[in-house]
Scaffold this motif. Structure first.
Motif, PDB file in Angstrom:
ATOM      1  N   GLY A 284     -30.526  53.637   7.754  1.00 10.22           N
ATOM      2  CA  GLY A 284     -31.939  53.789   7.427  1.00 10.22           C
ATOM      3  C   GLY A 284     -32.842  53.549   8.617  1.00 10.22           C
ATOM      4  N   PHE A 285     -33.957  54.271   8.659  1.00  7.28           N
ATOM      5  CA  PHE A 285     -35.039  54.026   9.615  1.00  7.28           C
ATOM      6  C   PHE A 285     -36.310  53.853   8.801  1.00  7.28           C
ATOM      7  CE2 PHE A 285     -32.083  55.473  12.706  1.00  7.28           C
ATOM      8  CZ  PHE A 285     -32.552  55.097  13.959  1.00  7.28           C
ATOM      9  N   THR A 286     -37.015  52.755   9.036  1.00  6.50           N
ATOM     10  CA  THR A 286     -38.250  52.524   8.301  1.00  6.50           C
ATOM     11  C   THR A 286     -39.309  51.931   9.220  1.00  6.50           C
ATOM     12  OG1 THR A 286     -39.162  51.614   6.236  1.00  6.50           O
ATOM     13  CG2 THR A 286     -37.721  50.160   7.517  1.00  6.50           C
ATOM     14  N   GLY A 287     -40.523  51.820   8.692  1.00  2.05           N
ATOM     15  CA  GLY A 287     -41.659  51.309   9.453  1.00  2.05           C
ATOM     16  C   GLY A 287     -42.938  51.784   8.800  1.00  2.05           C
ATOM     17  N   LEU A 288     -44.045  51.609   9.486  1.00  2.25           N
ATOM     18  CA  LEU A 288     -45.342  52.057   8.988  1.00  2.25           C
ATOM     19  C   LEU A 288     -45.648  53.448   9.529  1.00  2.25           C
ATOM     20  CD1 LEU A 288     -47.356  48.738   9.456  1.00  2.25           C
ATOM     21  CD2 LEU A 288     -46.168  49.553   7.404  1.00  2.25           C
ATOM     22  N   ALA A 289     -46.667  54.095   8.970  1.00  2.04           N
ATOM     23  CA  ALA A 289     -47.056  55.422   9.433  1.00  2.04           C
ATOM     24  C   ALA A 289     -47.329  55.398  10.940  1.00  2.04           C
ATOM     25  CB  ALA A 289     -48.304  55.887   8.688  1.00  2.04           C
ATOM     26  N   GLY A 290     -46.841  56.422  11.639  1.00  2.00           N
ATOM     27  CA  GLY A 290     -47.050  56.511  13.076  1.00  2.00           C
ATOM     28  C   GLY A 290     -46.039  55.734  13.885  1.00  2.00           C
ATOM     29  N   ASP A 291     -44.933  55.309  13.242  1.00  2.00           N
ATOM     30  CA  ASP A 291     -43.949  54.504  13.974  1.00  2.00           C
ATOM     31  C   ASP A 291     -43.048  55.334  14.879  1.00  2.00           C
ATOM     32  OD1 ASP A 291     -42.306  55.755  12.158  1.00  2.00           O
ATOM     33  OD2 ASP A 291     -41.704  53.942  11.107  1.00  2.00           O
ATOM     34  N   GLY A 292     -43.021  56.653  14.694  1.00  2.00           N
ATOM     35  CA  GLY A 292     -42.260  57.527  15.572  1.00  2.00           C
ATOM     36  C   GLY A 292     -40.910  57.958  15.043  1.00  2.00           C
ATOM     37  N   MET A 468     -38.860  50.438  13.019  1.00  2.00           N
ATOM     38  CA  MET A 468     -39.611  50.886  14.191  1.00  2.00           C
ATOM     39  C   MET A 468     -41.075  50.464  14.100  1.00  2.00           C
ATOM     40  SD  MET A 468     -38.002  54.671  15.028  1.00  2.00           S
ATOM     41  CE  MET A 468     -39.026  54.820  16.518  1.00  2.00           C
ATOM     42  N   TYR A 469     -41.654  50.262  15.250  1.00  2.00           N
ATOM     43  CA  TYR A 469     -43.081  49.933  15.358  1.00  2.00           C
ATOM     44  C   TYR A 469     -43.599  50.565  16.642  1.00  2.00           C
ATOM     45  CZ  TYR A 469     -47.338  47.222  16.253  1.00  2.00           C
ATOM     46  OH  TYR A 469     -48.636  46.858  16.525  1.00  2.00           O
ATOM     47  N   GLN A 470     -44.589  51.464  16.494  1.00  2.00           N
ATOM     48  CA  GLN A 470     -45.235  52.118  17.628  1.00  2.00           C
ATOM     49  C   GLN A 470     -44.221  52.699  18.625  1.00  2.00           C
ATOM     50  OE1 GLN A 470     -48.189  49.466  19.291  1.00  2.00           O
ATOM     51  NE2 GLN A 470     -49.549  49.742  17.538  1.00  2.00           N
ATOM     52  N   GLY A 471     -43.246  53.430  18.083  1.00  2.00           N
ATOM     53  CA  GLY A 471     -42.322  54.168  18.930  1.00  2.00           C
ATOM     54  C   GLY A 471     -41.141  53.395  19.456  1.00  2.00           C
ATOM     55  N   GLU A 472     -40.974  52.148  19.025  1.00  2.00           N
ATOM     56  CA  GLU A 472     -39.852  51.344  19.495  1.00  2.00           C
ATOM     57  C   GLU A 472     -39.101  50.743  18.314  1.00  2.00           C
ATOM     58  OE1 GLU A 472     -41.819  48.474  22.010  1.00  2.00           O
ATOM     59  OE2 GLU A 472     -41.340  49.639  23.795  1.00  2.00           O
ATOM     60  N   ILE A 473     -37.802  50.489  18.506  1.00  2.00           N
ATOM     61  CA  ILE A 473     -37.028  49.781  17.498  1.00  2.00           C
ATOM     62  C   ILE A 473     -37.261  48.288  17.687  1.00  2.00           C
ATOM     63  CG2 ILE A 473     -34.701  49.220  16.698  1.00  2.00           C
ATOM     64  CD1 ILE A 473     -33.870  52.063  17.432  1.00  2.00           C
ATOM     65  N   THR A 474     -37.779  47.652  16.639  1.00  2.00           N
ATOM     66  CA  THR A 474     -38.098  46.220  16.728  1.00  2.00           C
ATOM     67  C   THR A 474     -37.084  45.342  16.025  1.00  2.00           C
ATOM     68  OG1 THR A 474     -39.553  46.509  14.819  1.00  2.00           O
ATOM     69  CG2 THR A 474     -40.584  46.565  16.993  1.00  2.00           C
ATOM     70  N   GLY A 475     -36.250  45.906  15.174  1.00  2.00           N
ATOM     71  CA  GLY A 475     -35.280  45.082  14.471  1.00  2.00           C
ATOM     72  C   GLY A 475     -34.176  45.896  13.845  1.00  2.00           C
ATOM     73  N   GLU A 476     -33.043  45.268  13.636  1.00  6.11           N
ATOM     74  CA  GLU A 476     -31.888  45.881  12.986  1.00  6.11           C
ATOM     75  C   GLU A 476     -31.363  44.910  11.939  1.00  6.11           C
ATOM     76  OE1 GLU A 476     -28.837  47.179  15.633  1.00  6.11           O
ATOM     77  OE2 GLU A 476     -27.319  47.318  14.058  1.00  6.11           O
ATOM     78  N   LEU A 477     -31.187  45.412  10.715  1.00  5.12           N
ATOM     79  CA  LEU A 477     -30.753  44.563   9.609  1.00  5.12           C
ATOM     80  C   LEU A 477     -29.530  45.168   8.936  1.00  5.12           C
ATOM     81  CD1 LEU A 477     -34.229  43.818   7.988  1.00  5.12           C
ATOM     82  CD2 LEU A 477     -32.909  42.303   9.449  1.00  5.12           C
ATOM     83  N   ALA A 478     -28.485  44.343   8.778  1.00 11.31           N
ATOM     84  CA  ALA A 478     -27.340  44.735   7.973  1.00 11.31           C
ATOM     85  C   ALA A 478     -27.696  44.558   6.499  1.00 11.31           C
ATOM     86  CB  ALA A 478     -26.135  43.887   8.348  1.00 11.31           C
ATOM     87  N   ARG A 479     -26.900  45.136   5.624  1.00 12.73           N
ATOM     88  CA  ARG A 479     -27.224  45.146   4.190  1.00 12.73           C
ATOM     89  C   ARG A 479     -27.430  43.743   3.626  1.00 12.73           C
ATOM     90  NH1 ARG A 479     -27.385  48.971   0.486  1.00 12.73           N
ATOM     91  NH2 ARG A 479     -27.054  48.443  -1.689  1.00 12.73           N
ATOM     92  N   GLU A 480     -26.604  42.800   4.061  1.00 15.07           N
ATOM     93  CA  GLU A 480     -26.716  41.435   3.531  1.00 15.07           C
ATOM     94  C   GLU A 480     -27.968  40.718   4.028  1.00 15.07           C
ATOM     95  OE1 GLU A 480     -23.887  41.435   7.088  1.00 15.07           O
ATOM     96  OE2 GLU A 480     -24.206  42.633   5.262  1.00 15.07           O
TER      97      GLU A 480
END
Length: 501
Positions: A284-292, A468-480
């Motif tokens: 999955g990739f998520t974030g706010l609008a305009g995250d890239g 993502m935030y403003q065109g960069e990956i800021t975090g990675e989360l496993a399912r748990e």
């Protein structure tokens, strides 16, 4: 609640002898936000097109402010105070705010010159009625989606709209923009404007609406006060049964890396993006609008220039065109269906076949029987409500168009499938079906990417999520590690961690 401003009674409508509406009633109070709910194909669009004067009922009555009306065309409907705010906004990007609001209704003096300052003052008044602070001469192309919504609403209010029909108005909005739109709706309601709110997002319905009407298979399935119902009860009315919402799903066997992106950048859209995707994984990739995130995968699909490296099954590919991406085994279900996923001048069948024409090739021609058999299979599998595949794709509801797009890529059978907001504009029953299809594709060993701003969707589907935030990956989360608060910390840039790929 004040008296009814609208009453539609016993509305019937059939197309080519097939009933679409079967004696539907709908009442709307003055200063009320009324949810109109139902699965795709339930009859919501037909009912609203009748109210908008676009279609004529076969039987039934329409009363507005106590007067029986014959809404013979959209002009008559507009004169009665009815305005549509469509999901695909009808704003002109290269015009200013006030020019959009007054487009086709410009104020001029006796010499024919535009009364610009008066139009700007009226624009400020209309926007102020919604509690919005927006300069009348701002260019619409520079506005966030929620402000474009405000321009559309202001244009409706210019002509003293009594009834606003809002069709999936939050489909392309970020969470903070949804909250802003709801504030505007409440302000309009308090000023006496009545709103018919069409949405598949039941949490929003419960948050902002006063009453609801549910259609199922062209008939009234239920109506009542929102405060006396629940998501589960509304869902049962819409689909005729309970739809599971459990986040649990069968685990899949995660295989070898099939896609690797290294240090990818593209102008202002995204920078130094690196990640891997494995067979059988739903990433999955998520974030706010305009995250890239959309622009990132447009580059992966060959639609956008980029720097960096893309490896598919260990081999470096320079993807400059979607055809190259398809040949390399990548498919993309885009979020902007009408602009990027369907061809409006082609039939349902032709749209379904487009990405896999070689599957139906018979010497120099297409095997139409084989093509029709494939469509029939996907119609049953995906629940596509289309009586005749030779009809234009635009004859379908938005949700059924999305299912045709999904069928197109299922037929093309790429090893890597990217879904950008896969359930946008899709009803709750079809959502569950599409989630099941995505899960089954992963279980078959396909590598899946899901782009979505809807955290329940991301948390239900994905094995791993990159934020993502403003065109960069800021975090990675496993399912748990999935947790809404943690997602939002990364999505707003409040927290950032070293990325592992």
């Amino acid at each position: 609640m004040a008296e009814n401003v609208l009453h539609m009674h016993g509305i019937h409508k059939a197309f080519n002898g097939v009933p679409v509406l079967k004696g539907v009633d709908l009442s709307l109070g003055r200063g009320e936000i009324h949810a109109l709910l139902g699965e795709n194909g339930a009859g919501k669009s037909t009912l609203m097109n009748i109210l908008g004067g676009i279609l004529q009922p076969d039987a039934g009555e329409i009363w507005i402010e106590g007067q029986r009306m014959h809404l013979s065309d959209p002009r008559v409907s507009g004169q009665a105070g009815i305005r549509f705010i469509h999901q695909e906004l009808n704003v002109v990007a290269d015009l200013s705010v006030y020019e959009n609001i007054f487009l086709g209704a410009e104020w001029t003096n006796r010499f024919g010159f535009l009364r610009v300052e008066e139009m700007c003052r009226r624009t400020e008044e209309l926007l102020g009625k919604m509690g919005a602070s927006l300069h009348p001469k701002s260019m619409v192309r520079d506005l966030e989606p929620s402000y474009k919504q405000m321009v559309e609403i202001a244009k409706a209010l210019l002509t003293d709209a009594k009834i606003l029909i809002m069709d999936e108005p939050t489909a392309s909005l970020a969470r903070h923009e949804v909250e802003k739109l709801m504030e505007i709706m409440r302000t309009l309601r308090d000023s006496g404007v009545s709103i018919i709110y069409i949405s598949h997002k039941l949490k929003e319905v419960l948050a902002v609406c006063d009453r609801y009407t549910v259609l199922r298979d062209g008939q009234l399935a239920g109506t009542g006060h929102v405060c006396a119902t629940s998501e589960e009860e509304l869902t049962r009315m819409m689909v005729g049964k309970s739809v599971g919402s459990s986040a649990d799903r069968a685990s899949t066997q995660i295989g070898e890396v099939c896609l690797e992106v290294r240090q990818a950048s593209s102008g202002k859209w995204f920078r130094n993006i690196s990640f891997t995707l494995r067979k059988g994984e739903i990433l999955g990739f998520t974030g706010l609008a305009g995250d890239g995130r959309t622009e990132l995968f447009e580059a992966v699909f060959g639609c956008r220039p980029y720097t960096g490296e893309i490896r598919i099954s260990g081999q470096v590919h320079r993807l400059r065109h979607p055809r190259q991406a398809l040949e390399a085994g990548i498919g993309l279900v885009p979020k902007n269906r009408k602009e990027n996923a369907i061809i409006k001048d082609m039939s349902i069948l032709e749209n379904m076949s487009l990405a896999a024409l070689d599957h139906f090739q018979k010497r120099l021609l297409l095997d139409r029987r084989k093509e029709a058999d494939a469509f029939s299979r996907y119609r049953d599998q995906l629940g596509i409500k289309a009586a005749d595949p030779a009809q234009s794709i635009v004859s379908l509801s938005g949700g059924n168009q999305q299912k045709v797009v999904l069928a197109k890529w299922l037929e093309a059978a790429p090893e890597i499938l990217i879904f950008d907001n896969p359930t946008q504009g899709i009803d709750v029953g079809a959502k569950a079906e599409i989630y099941q299809i995505i899960t089954e594709l992963a279980q078959q060993g396909k590598a899946i990417v899901v782009l979505s701003s809807e955290l329940p969707e991301i948390m239900r589907l994905c094995d791993r999520v990159l934020v993502m935030y403003q065109g960069e990956i800021t975090g990675e989360l496993a399912r748990e590690q999935f947790d809404e608060e943690r997602f939002m910390l990364y999505a707003t840039g409040a927290k950032k961690e070293e990325q592992t790929v």
